[in-house]
Design a protein around this motif. Structure first.
Motif, PDB file in Angstrom:
ATOM      1  N   ALA A  58      -3.322  -0.540  -7.812  1.00 33.81           N
ATOM      2  CA  ALA A  58      -2.273  -0.027  -6.924  1.00 33.81           C
ATOM      3  C   ALA A  58      -0.997   0.253  -7.701  1.00 33.81           C
ATOM      4  O   ALA A  58      -0.303   1.239  -7.441  1.00 33.81           O
ATOM      5  CB  ALA A  58      -2.007  -1.025  -5.794  1.00 33.81           C
ATOM      6  N   TRP A  59      -0.681  -0.580  -8.667  1.00 35.05           N
ATOM      7  CA  TRP A  59       0.514  -0.379  -9.500  1.00 35.05           C
ATOM      8  C   TRP A  59       0.419   0.946 -10.261  1.00 35.05           C
ATOM      9  O   TRP A  59       1.386   1.676 -10.402  1.00 35.05           O
ATOM     10  CB  TRP A  59       0.663  -1.547 -10.451  1.00 35.05           C
ATOM     11  N   LEU A  60      -0.788   1.269 -10.712  1.00 29.07           N
ATOM     12  CA  LEU A  60      -0.988   2.504 -11.465  1.00 29.07           C
ATOM     13  C   LEU A  60      -0.959   3.753 -10.586  1.00 29.07           C
ATOM     14  O   LEU A  60      -0.470   4.797 -11.017  1.00 29.07           O
ATOM     15  CB  LEU A  60      -2.317   2.454 -12.225  1.00 29.07           C
ATOM     16  N   ILE A  61      -1.459   3.657  -9.352  1.00 33.67           N
ATOM     17  CA  ILE A  61      -1.581   4.866  -8.538  1.00 33.67           C
ATOM     18  C   ILE A  61      -0.453   5.053  -7.526  1.00 33.67           C
ATOM     19  O   ILE A  61      -0.281   6.150  -7.006  1.00 33.67           O
ATOM     20  CB  ILE A  61      -2.945   4.929  -7.815  1.00 33.67           C
ATOM     21  N   MET A  62       0.313   4.005  -7.257  1.00 33.85           N
ATOM     22  CA  MET A  62       1.435   4.136  -6.308  1.00 33.85           C
ATOM     23  C   MET A  62       2.700   4.508  -7.072  1.00 33.85           C
ATOM     24  O   MET A  62       3.118   3.790  -7.965  1.00 33.85           O
ATOM     25  CB  MET A  62       1.687   2.809  -5.572  1.00 33.85           C
ATOM     26  N   PRO A  63       3.329   5.622  -6.713  1.00 36.99           N
ATOM     27  CA  PRO A  63       4.605   5.956  -7.375  1.00 36.99           C
ATOM     28  C   PRO A  63       5.701   5.013  -6.905  1.00 36.99           C
ATOM     29  O   PRO A  63       5.599   4.395  -5.845  1.00 36.99           O
ATOM     30  CB  PRO A  63       4.879   7.392  -6.909  1.00 36.99           C
ATOM     31  N   GLY A  64       6.729   4.902  -7.705  1.00 37.93           N
ATOM     32  CA  GLY A  64       7.877   4.094  -7.324  1.00 37.93           C
ATOM     33  C   GLY A  64       8.584   4.715  -6.134  1.00 37.93           C
ATOM     34  O   GLY A  64       8.368   5.878  -5.786  1.00 37.93           O
ATOM     35  N   GLU A  65       9.449   3.936  -5.516  1.00 34.47           N
ATOM     36  CA  GLU A  65      10.126   4.374  -4.300  1.00 34.47           C
ATOM     37  C   GLU A  65      10.915   5.674  -4.497  1.00 34.47           C
ATOM     38  O   GLU A  65      10.954   6.526  -3.636  1.00 34.47           O
ATOM     39  CB  GLU A  65      11.059   3.268  -3.818  1.00 34.47           C
ATOM     40  N   HIS A  66      11.539   5.820  -5.645  1.00 37.49           N
ATOM     41  CA  HIS A  66      12.345   7.010  -5.914  1.00 37.49           C
ATOM     42  C   HIS A  66      11.728   7.888  -6.998  1.00 37.49           C
ATOM     43  O   HIS A  66      12.426   8.634  -7.665  1.00 37.49           O
ATOM     44  CB  HIS A  66      13.761   6.601  -6.303  1.00 37.49           C
ATOM     45  N   GLN A  68       8.520  10.676  -8.126  1.00 41.11           N
ATOM     46  CA  GLN A  68       7.616  11.679  -7.574  1.00 41.11           C
ATOM     47  C   GLN A  68       6.165  11.449  -7.981  1.00 41.11           C
ATOM     48  O   GLN A  68       5.255  11.804  -7.252  1.00 41.11           O
ATOM     49  CB  GLN A  68       8.053  13.082  -8.030  1.00 41.11           C
ATOM     50  N   HIS A  69       5.957  10.860  -9.159  1.00 44.20           N
ATOM     51  CA  HIS A  69       4.609  10.750  -9.706  1.00 44.20           C
ATOM     52  C   HIS A  69       4.293   9.309 -10.075  1.00 44.20           C
ATOM     53  O   HIS A  69       5.168   8.535 -10.448  1.00 44.20           O
ATOM     54  CB  HIS A  69       4.465  11.651 -10.938  1.00 44.20           C
ATOM     55  N   SER A  70       3.018   8.974 -10.006  1.00 45.70           N
ATOM     56  CA  SER A  70       2.579   7.625 -10.319  1.00 45.70           C
ATOM     57  C   SER A  70       2.541   7.401 -11.832  1.00 45.70           C
ATOM     58  O   SER A  70       2.555   8.341 -12.628  1.00 45.70           O
ATOM     59  CB  SER A  70       1.187   7.376  -9.737  1.00 45.70           C
ATOM     60  N   LEU A  71       2.463   6.146 -12.199  1.00 48.07           N
ATOM     61  CA  LEU A  71       2.360   5.778 -13.605  1.00 48.07           C
ATOM     62  C   LEU A  71       1.075   6.332 -14.210  1.00 48.07           C
ATOM     63  O   LEU A  71       1.074   6.843 -15.330  1.00 48.07           O
ATOM     64  CB  LEU A  71       2.403   4.252 -13.744  1.00 48.07           C
ATOM     65  N   LEU A  72      -0.008   6.292 -13.463  1.00 45.58           N
ATOM     66  CA  LEU A  72      -1.292   6.814 -13.957  1.00 45.58           C
ATOM     67  C   LEU A  72      -1.210   8.317 -14.226  1.00 45.58           C
ATOM     68  O   LEU A  72      -1.714   8.793 -15.239  1.00 45.58           O
ATOM     69  CB  LEU A  72      -2.408   6.519 -12.953  1.00 45.58           C
ATOM     70  N   GLU A  73      -0.548   9.057 -13.333  1.00 49.32           N
ATOM     71  CA  GLU A  73      -0.402  10.490 -13.553  1.00 49.32           C
ATOM     72  C   GLU A  73       0.410  10.769 -14.816  1.00 49.32           C
ATOM     73  O   GLU A  73       0.075  11.665 -15.593  1.00 49.32           O
ATOM     74  CB  GLU A  73       0.275  11.156 -12.353  1.00 49.32           C
ATOM     75  N   GLN A  74       1.449  10.001 -15.045  1.00 47.88           N
ATOM     76  CA  GLN A  74       2.251  10.178 -16.252  1.00 47.88           C
ATOM     77  C   GLN A  74       1.444   9.850 -17.505  1.00 47.88           C
ATOM     78  O   GLN A  74       1.536  10.559 -18.513  1.00 47.88           O
ATOM     79  CB  GLN A  74       3.498   9.300 -16.178  1.00 47.88           C
ATOM     80  N   ILE A  75       0.630   8.809 -17.453  1.00 46.84           N
ATOM     81  CA  ILE A  75      -0.208   8.434 -18.598  1.00 46.84           C
ATOM     82  C   ILE A  75      -1.217   9.541 -18.903  1.00 46.84           C
ATOM     83  O   ILE A  75      -1.417   9.921 -20.060  1.00 46.84           O
ATOM     84  CB  ILE A  75      -0.921   7.091 -18.328  1.00 46.84           C
ATOM     85  N   SER A  84       5.809  15.533 -19.303  1.00 48.17           N
ATOM     86  CA  SER A  84       5.930  14.763 -18.076  1.00 48.17           C
ATOM     87  C   SER A  84       6.742  15.543 -17.065  1.00 48.17           C
ATOM     88  O   SER A  84       7.690  16.226 -17.404  1.00 48.17           O
ATOM     89  CB  SER A  84       6.622  13.426 -18.340  1.00 48.17           C
ATOM     90  N   ARG A  85       6.326  15.426 -15.828  1.00 48.36           N
ATOM     91  CA  ARG A  85       7.098  16.042 -14.736  1.00 48.36           C
ATOM     92  C   ARG A  85       8.044  15.008 -14.184  1.00 48.36           C
ATOM     93  O   ARG A  85       7.652  13.887 -13.918  1.00 48.36           O
ATOM     94  CB  ARG A  85       6.161  16.522 -13.619  1.00 48.36           C
ATOM     95  N   ASP A  86       9.281  15.375 -14.001  1.00 45.80           N
ATOM     96  CA  ASP A  86      10.260  14.431 -13.456  1.00 45.80           C
ATOM     97  C   ASP A  86      10.509  14.660 -12.005  1.00 45.80           C
ATOM     98  O   ASP A  86      10.319  15.556 -11.388  1.00 45.80           O
ATOM     99  CB  ASP A  86      11.580  14.514 -14.208  1.00 45.80           C
TER     100      ASP A  86
END
Length: 86
Positions: A58-66, A68-75, A84-86
């Motif tokens: 869940a940490w990898l696939i859920m983006p932070g509150e503010h 746009q993209h999850s940690l997994l997508e950035q990786i 990387s998209r901001d």
């Protein structure tokens, strides 16, 4: 689908966090206390289920509150050599 849940998205919480904000984000989405969600994760882990694995996933696939993209997508984007998209 419940009208309250329409338009809401799973997001890691910035305010109600203990480790990565996963339980706080799930609690905000469901409208329950974050400690209840934390207890569910602990109970699942102690009962032999993969509570820790689910939390990390869940940490990898859920983006932070503010964010746009999850940690997994950035990786994945970094691994592919894409900016990387901001």
């Amino acid at each position: 689908m419940n009208d309250e849940l329409q338009g809401k998205r799973f997001r890691r919480s910035d305010d109600n966090r203990f480790l990565a904000g996963v339980c706080g984000g799930i609690a905000d989405y469901l409208g329950v206390d974050a400690n209840i969600v934390r207890l569910v994760f602990v109970a699942l882990t102690l009962l032999g289920f993969s509570g820790v694995f689910v939390y990390i996933l869940a940490w990898l696939i859920m983006p932070g509150e503010h964010e746009q993209h999850s940690l997994l997508e950035q990786i994945i984007r970094n691994f592919q050599g894409k900016p990387s998209r901001d």
